[in-house]
Design an enzyme around this catalytic site. Structure first.
Site, PDB file in Angstrom:
ATOM      1  CB  CYS A  59      -0.921   0.004   1.215  1.00 18.96           C
ATOM      2  SG  CYS A  59      -2.103  -1.358   1.248  1.00 18.96           S
ATOM      3  NE  ARG A 136      -2.611  -4.741  -2.744  1.00 14.11           N
ATOM      4  CZ  ARG A 136      -2.139  -4.046  -1.707  1.00 14.11           C
ATOM      5  NH1 ARG A 136      -2.400  -2.761  -1.633  1.00 14.11           N
ATOM      6  NH2 ARG A 136      -1.443  -4.627  -0.760  1.00 14.11           N
TER       7      ARG A 136
END
Length: 222
Positions: A59, A136
């Protein structure tokens, strides 16, 4: 009746779900840049994306990459909006730590979604998942608020910001020029004409320069 989601609701099954071609479910939420409402982005494109958790390696790499390309998104008249189930305070601490360690200031808003209402409405959190972490997900929302494309990645696989920019440019080219973009298309490449809708169009393309009537690159005079 307003279509804006009430984040205090716990009946997730009745929340609207996101799908291509539908208006993106509206909501109001707290972010690192203050309160935002999704419909407030109307008039510009929006890349709305989720990440599993703050202070994680993949991330962090993605957020740094998004920020470094923010001028390219601006050039395409597109805003960025992130989300995870972490709290606003975790987001703020993460943003400050990224700036301190990597000298990158994350300037786009990051939504806190502790109740998971937004994540579930957008399919970012799977009902069968044994974790509250969002996958995601990326949603491409046009200036009219319609979801035009969406992509989902597993937790362990990072996204390509370059590919997200490519898809955004392809969507805009398709809209502006009434064409389609073939495999691997990049800005500056020739698009293709959309599939013929009747025999007259198919015959007209067959009489051209030998290109297949069902696969016709757009020429400079078309």
């Amino acid at each position: 009746m307003s279509d804006t989601m009430d984040l205090s609701r716990t009946d997730d099954a009745k929340l609207p779900s996101a799908r291509i071609g539908a208006t993106a479910p509206d909501f109001v939420a707290r972010t690192t840049e203050g309160s935002v409402q999704l419909s407030g982005y109307r008039g510009r494109w929006l890349v709305f994306f989720s990440h599993p958790a703050d202070f994680t390696p993949v991330c962090t790499s993605e957020f740094i990459a998004f920020q470094k390309q923010i001028e390219r998104f601006n050039d395409l008249e597109c805003d960025l909006l992130g989300l995870s189930v972490d709290s606003l305070y975790a987001h703020l601490a993460w943003v400050k730590d990224i700036e301190a360690r990597f000298d990158v200031r994350i300037s786009f808003p990051i939504i806190e979604d502790i109740s998971m209402s937004i994540g579930r409405a957008y399919g970012m959190i799977h009902d069968e998942s044994d974790s509250t972490a969002s996958v995601r997900s990326v949603f491409f929302i046009d200036p009219q608020g319609v979801i035009r494309a969406m992509v989902h990645y597993p937790l362990a696989v990072g996204r390509s910001v370059g590919e997200i920019l490519r898809v955004l440019a392809a969507l805009q080219t398709s809209d502006t020029d009434n064409v389609s973009t073939p495999e691997g298309w990049m800005p500056g490449d020739r698009p293709v004409l959309s599939a013929p809708s009747n025999m007259h169009e198919a015959d007209a393309r067959s009489a051209g320069d030998g290109a297949a009537w069902y696969y016709t690159p757009r020429g400079v005079d078309q």
